[in-house]
Structures are given as C-alpha cells and as structure tokens.
Scaffold this motif. Sequence first.
Motif, PDB file in Angstrom:
ATOM      1  N   ILE A  96       0.970  -1.377  -0.010  1.00  0.00           N
ATOM      2  CA  ILE A  96       0.110   0.082   0.066  1.00  0.00           C
ATOM      3  C   ILE A  96       0.673   1.219  -0.015  1.00  0.00           C
ATOM      4  O   ILE A  96       0.795   2.135  -0.725  1.00  0.00           O
ATOM      5  CB  ILE A  96      -1.081  -0.021   1.044  1.00  0.00           C
ATOM      6  N   LEU A  97       1.977   1.527   0.680  1.00  0.00           N
ATOM      7  CA  LEU A  97       2.864   2.426   0.808  1.00  0.00           C
ATOM      8  C   LEU A  97       3.505   2.728  -0.261  1.00  0.00           C
ATOM      9  O   LEU A  97       3.492   3.943  -1.063  1.00  0.00           O
ATOM     10  CB  LEU A  97       3.842   2.499   2.076  1.00  0.00           C
ATOM     11  N   ALA A  98       3.772   1.560  -1.299  1.00  0.00           N
ATOM     12  CA  ALA A  98       4.530   1.923  -2.569  1.00  0.00           C
ATOM     13  C   ALA A  98       3.562   2.309  -3.527  1.00  0.00           C
ATOM     14  O   ALA A  98       3.816   3.384  -4.228  1.00  0.00           O
ATOM     15  CB  ALA A  98       5.224   0.515  -2.794  1.00  0.00           C
ATOM     16  N   LYS A  99       2.489   1.952  -3.311  1.00  0.00           N
ATOM     17  CA  LYS A  99       1.320   2.549  -4.383  1.00  0.00           C
ATOM     18  C   LYS A  99       1.128   3.960  -4.238  1.00  0.00           C
ATOM     19  O   LYS A  99       0.724   4.575  -5.194  1.00  0.00           O
ATOM     20  CB  LYS A  99       0.188   1.586  -4.217  1.00  0.00           C
ATOM     21  N   SER A 100       1.204   4.324  -2.866  1.00  0.00           N
ATOM     22  CA  SER A 100       0.883   5.835  -2.478  1.00  0.00           C
ATOM     23  C   SER A 100       1.939   6.626  -2.669  1.00  0.00           C
ATOM     24  O   SER A 100       1.712   7.809  -2.155  1.00  0.00           O
ATOM     25  CB  SER A 100       0.328   5.775  -1.319  1.00  0.00           C
ATOM     26  N   GLY A 101       3.282   6.128  -2.958  1.00  0.00           N
ATOM     27  CA  GLY A 101       4.368   6.966  -3.003  1.00  0.00           C
ATOM     28  C   GLY A 101       5.240   7.300  -1.653  1.00  0.00           C
ATOM     29  O   GLY A 101       5.933   8.257  -1.432  1.00  0.00           O
ATOM     30  N   TYR A 102       4.716   6.336  -0.620  1.00  0.00           N
ATOM     31  CA  TYR A 102       5.399   6.571   0.494  1.00  0.00           C
ATOM     32  C   TYR A 102       6.411   5.485   0.940  1.00  0.00           C
ATOM     33  O   TYR A 102       6.457   4.262   0.504  1.00  0.00           O
ATOM     34  CB  TYR A 102       4.084   6.376   2.058  1.00  0.00           C
ATOM     35  N   GLN A 103       7.355   5.876   1.675  1.00  0.00           N
ATOM     36  CA  GLN A 103       8.371   4.740   2.105  1.00  0.00           C
ATOM     37  C   GLN A 103       8.455   4.263   3.426  1.00  0.00           C
ATOM     38  O   GLN A 103       8.006   5.148   4.238  1.00  0.00           O
ATOM     39  CB  GLN A 103       9.926   5.409   1.861  1.00  0.00           C
ATOM     40  N   MET A 104       8.988   3.252   3.950  1.00  0.00           N
ATOM     41  CA  MET A 104       8.667   2.564   5.132  1.00  0.00           C
ATOM     42  C   MET A 104      10.032   2.584   5.987  1.00  0.00           C
ATOM     43  O   MET A 104      11.004   2.121   5.380  1.00  0.00           O
ATOM     44  CB  MET A 104       8.123   1.096   5.023  1.00  0.00           C
ATOM     45  N   LEU A 105      10.143   3.191   7.108  1.00  0.00           N
ATOM     46  CA  LEU A 105      11.184   2.900   8.168  1.00  0.00           C
ATOM     47  C   LEU A 105      10.701   2.094   9.113  1.00  0.00           C
ATOM     48  O   LEU A 105       9.795   2.056   9.892  1.00  0.00           O
ATOM     49  CB  LEU A 105      11.293   4.626   8.581  1.00  0.00           C
ATOM     50  N   LEU A 106      11.504   0.735   9.049  1.00  0.00           N
ATOM     51  CA  LEU A 106      11.121  -0.135   9.847  1.00  0.00           C
ATOM     52  C   LEU A 106      12.015  -0.509  11.072  1.00  0.00           C
ATOM     53  O   LEU A 106      13.409  -0.252  11.013  1.00  0.00           O
ATOM     54  CB  LEU A 106      11.483  -1.545   9.377  1.00  0.00           C
ATOM     55  N   THR A 107      11.650  -0.714  12.458  1.00  0.00           N
ATOM     56  CA  THR A 107      12.211  -0.691  13.333  1.00  0.00           C
ATOM     57  C   THR A 107      12.013  -1.681  14.095  1.00  0.00           C
ATOM     58  O   THR A 107      10.714  -2.297  14.096  1.00  0.00           O
ATOM     59  CB  THR A 107      11.981   0.226  14.509  1.00  0.00           C
ATOM     60  N   ILE A 108      12.642  -2.710  14.973  1.00  0.00           N
ATOM     61  CA  ILE A 108      12.468  -3.823  15.571  1.00  0.00           C
ATOM     62  C   ILE A 108      12.646  -3.858  16.869  1.00  0.00           C
ATOM     63  O   ILE A 108      13.905  -3.389  17.609  1.00  0.00           O
ATOM     64  CB  ILE A 108      13.461  -4.973  14.797  1.00  0.00           C
ATOM     65  N   THR A 109      11.770  -4.480  17.901  1.00  0.00           N
ATOM     66  CA  THR A 109      11.960  -4.199  19.234  1.00  0.00           C
ATOM     67  C   THR A 109      12.385  -5.446  19.858  1.00  0.00           C
ATOM     68  O   THR A 109      12.723  -5.332  21.298  1.00  0.00           O
ATOM     69  CB  THR A 109      10.480  -3.923  19.858  1.00  0.00           C
ATOM     70  N   ASN A 110      12.548  -6.497  19.113  1.00  0.00           N
ATOM     71  CA  ASN A 110      12.989  -7.678  19.650  1.00  0.00           C
ATOM     72  C   ASN A 110      11.997  -8.184  20.873  1.00  0.00           C
ATOM     73  O   ASN A 110      12.583  -8.578  22.264  1.00  0.00           O
ATOM     74  CB  ASN A 110      14.519  -7.701  20.350  1.00  0.00           C
ATOM     75  N   ASN A 111      10.902  -8.112  20.907  1.00  0.00           N
ATOM     76  CA  ASN A 111       9.686  -8.453  21.917  1.00  0.00           C
ATOM     77  C   ASN A 111       9.846  -7.535  23.197  1.00  0.00           C
ATOM     78  O   ASN A 111       9.377  -7.950  24.124  1.00  0.00           O
ATOM     79  CB  ASN A 111       9.816  -9.846  22.006  1.00  0.00           C
ATOM     80  N   ASN A 112      10.684  -6.484  23.073  1.00  0.00           N
ATOM     81  CA  ASN A 112      10.748  -5.540  24.398  1.00  0.00           C
ATOM     82  C   ASN A 112       9.616  -4.206  24.328  1.00  0.00           C
ATOM     83  O   ASN A 112       9.631  -3.496  23.259  1.00  0.00           O
ATOM     84  CB  ASN A 112      12.139  -5.033  24.427  1.00  0.00           C
ATOM     85  N   SER A 113       8.619  -4.732  24.854  1.00  0.00           N
ATOM     86  CA  SER A 113       7.447  -3.683  24.741  1.00  0.00           C
ATOM     87  C   SER A 113       7.714  -2.078  25.026  1.00  0.00           C
ATOM     88  O   SER A 113       7.198  -1.147  24.588  1.00  0.00           O
ATOM     89  CB  SER A 113       6.158  -3.803  25.719  1.00  0.00           C
ATOM     90  N   SER A 114       8.750  -1.790  26.012  1.00  0.00           N
ATOM     91  CA  SER A 114       9.468  -0.570  26.431  1.00  0.00           C
ATOM     92  C   SER A 114       9.989  -0.083  25.166  1.00  0.00           C
ATOM     93  O   SER A 114      10.072   1.097  25.105  1.00  0.00           O
ATOM     94  CB  SER A 114      10.039  -0.593  27.719  1.00  0.00           C
ATOM     95  N   LYS A 115      10.432  -0.620  24.343  1.00  0.00           N
ATOM     96  CA  LYS A 115      11.365  -0.252  23.059  1.00  0.00           C
ATOM     97  C   LYS A 115      10.179   0.356  22.228  1.00  0.00           C
ATOM     98  O   LYS A 115      10.423   1.239  21.232  1.00  0.00           O
ATOM     99  CB  LYS A 115      12.061  -1.346  22.544  1.00  0.00           C
ATOM    100  N   GLU A 116       9.127  -0.138  22.423  1.00  0.00           N
ATOM    101  CA  GLU A 116       8.068   0.204  21.404  1.00  0.00           C
ATOM    102  C   GLU A 116       7.674   1.776  21.672  1.00  0.00           C
ATOM    103  O   GLU A 116       7.666   2.631  20.769  1.00  0.00           O
ATOM    104  CB  GLU A 116       6.618  -0.346  21.500  1.00  0.00           C
ATOM    105  N   LEU A 117       7.537   2.041  22.839  1.00  0.00           N
ATOM    106  CA  LEU A 117       7.414   3.596  23.385  1.00  0.00           C
ATOM    107  C   LEU A 117       8.412   4.383  23.001  1.00  0.00           C
ATOM    108  O   LEU A 117       8.604   5.274  22.395  1.00  0.00           O
ATOM    109  CB  LEU A 117       7.225   3.697  24.914  1.00  0.00           C
ATOM    110  N   GLU A 118       9.904   3.896  23.044  1.00  0.00           N
ATOM    111  CA  GLU A 118      11.064   4.619  22.451  1.00  0.00           C
ATOM    112  C   GLU A 118      10.977   4.900  20.951  1.00  0.00           C
ATOM    113  O   GLU A 118      11.165   6.057  20.602  1.00  0.00           O
ATOM    114  CB  GLU A 118      12.191   4.059  22.808  1.00  0.00           C
ATOM    115  N   TYR A 119      10.656   3.992  20.186  1.00  0.00           N
ATOM    116  CA  TYR A 119      10.468   4.072  18.721  1.00  0.00           C
ATOM    117  C   TYR A 119       9.196   5.148  18.415  1.00  0.00           C
ATOM    118  O   TYR A 119       9.360   5.781  17.510  1.00  0.00           O
ATOM    119  CB  TYR A 119      10.273   2.841  18.149  1.00  0.00           C
TER     120      TYR A 119
END
Length: 319
Positions: A82-105
């Motif tokens: 969907i992002l590619a069709k609409s001209g957007y790019q994805m910045l991907l981050t990985i938390t390694n199942n650390n939920s507190s990292k989600e808030l940081e990101y």
Amino acid sequence: MTIKEIAQLAQVSSAAVSRYMNGGYVSEGKKERIRAVIEETGYRPSVQARTLRTKRACLIGVIVPKINSESISRITEGIGQILAKSGYQMLLTITNNNSSKELEYVDLFEAYPVDGIILVGTVLTRAHKKKLKECKVPIVVIGQYTKETSCVYHDDYGAAKALAEQVGREASGRVAYIGVTREDKAAGAAREDGFREGLKEVGKELEESCLRRAKFTMESGYEQAVDLLEKEHDIDIISCATDTIAAGAIEAIAQYSPERKIQVTGFGDNQFLKAVTGGIRTVHFAYQTSGIKGAELLLEMIESEKTRMTEMKLGCELV
C-alpha cells in the motif's frame, strides 16, 4: 539540478516535469525526453524541499516485535504494498519483543518526523495507551485491540474457541495447552480464554496441570512440551498459542515420546511448518490483509487529516 533546469534540457515546461515526477499525465514524447534527461544528469528530487512544500515527508514509521516471523513478514508485506502504491516509504524498527522499546520508537518517529506510525503491537501497557492517545502524528495499531487509536486486529478468541470445540470432540484423553503471557491480550489472554470456553462447549475442561506458558520461540515450546510429557501421561492433544511453539512441541514428542499418538495444533498457518510436517491443524489469520488494511487506514488519516478512530476486526479460518 532543479526542475526548471530539467525542463529546459528536455524542452518541456516545469509543470510537465512536476507531473512526471508525481505520476501525473504527460504525453509519451515529453515523458521520454524527461526520462532521458533525468538519467543523463542523475537528478533526484530534494526530499527536504518536498517536505517543506507539501508539509509531508512521505515516510511511515513501522514498529514490529521481530523479523524472523512469518506472520510479521506477511504484515509488513501488506503494509509495503500500500505504501509503495501511494508514494510513501517505510522506516522499519525492531523491538525484539521488548514492549518498552515500542514507546521509545514512537517517540523517535514523532521527532524524526514521519507522517504516520504503524505499531504491530504486543503488550499494550498503561503507558502505551497514554502514548497512543497523545501521539502527535496519526498512528494505527495492528494485531491488538485498543480504544486509544485506530486498530486492525484478529478474532483470536473466536478462533481459539472454534479450534477447541473441534479438538475437544475428538479427544478421548486430556487436552493440554501451551500458551504465552496473558499480558499479550491477543495471542495470550484471548486465545487461552477462547480455548477454555471451546472445551466447555463440548463438556471438557482445560486442567491447570495441563496448562503451560512459553515464550514466542520453538525452543521454549520444546521445553514446555517436554515438561508436559514427563508429568502428564494421558494427553491426546497439545494445542499451542502459535505454530512456532507447536514446532517445538512436535520435536519434543518425536524425541521423548515417539510411541505416543499425540496431536499438536497451533495458530498462524506457518508455511514452513506445513512444508516440513505436511501440515497440522491450525488457524489461518489474514496477516497480509491486516497489513494492507492498517496501511490504508493510516494513509486515510494522513490524507484527510481525520481524527475519527476506526476499529477493524478480521476473521479467521481453521485449516
């Protein structure tokens, strides 16, 4: 190079170059001349200039718990489409199942800035809910139900209930269940509660001695299954909260109790597991569809600047 200079070299108007760069209509002759000049000069549009002009960076922050997961790869594939069709790019981050990292990101993406955020959620704490509610950019959660923002989630409870009714009718002995932490409301609490209810519907129950909880890994599934096999000797079925955990249970049975005919079931319809085992009874969730719908929801929020929240529950299929 600027658009004006590209236009002069291609002998077209600046408006034609702008339409070309943004996917608008340009005659074939002009299109070919513009393309040739861009290739020859190596022109690239200025992201900073576009951001200043449109007030958008055309970037979406995507937060996932891990990447070595078939379900996550399906979700991100749907988002990417969907992002590619609409001209957007994805910045991907990985938390390694650390939920507190989600808030940081989320904080990181807010400051970056991005136009929106997609969170493939795991454990939504009180801090998560506060952050979702106060987030300064549009945000969509995939995989968990929440009232704080738009979300796309699966019917984990209904799927587990239907699966338990099936296996419960067939089991002559006891039924065991290897779940995950109940802090994960979808894969943990909803699947476990639905499984218990499904067994009750067919006159059975999930005994506490037949309940184990594992991490989201094959190794942990193996360990918990070994513990079950050593302590419980009349189990017909081991149902697992994920296909990854189920793979560990299958390995444990093959090594420690190959003579026992124990059926293993899971959730996720993992294609690698299907290729190796020939397939187990499992639940197919529309993970790719959830990624597609989540991205569509987010782009709608960005483009229309709407704040109305949308909740979308997707169905499932026993396979």
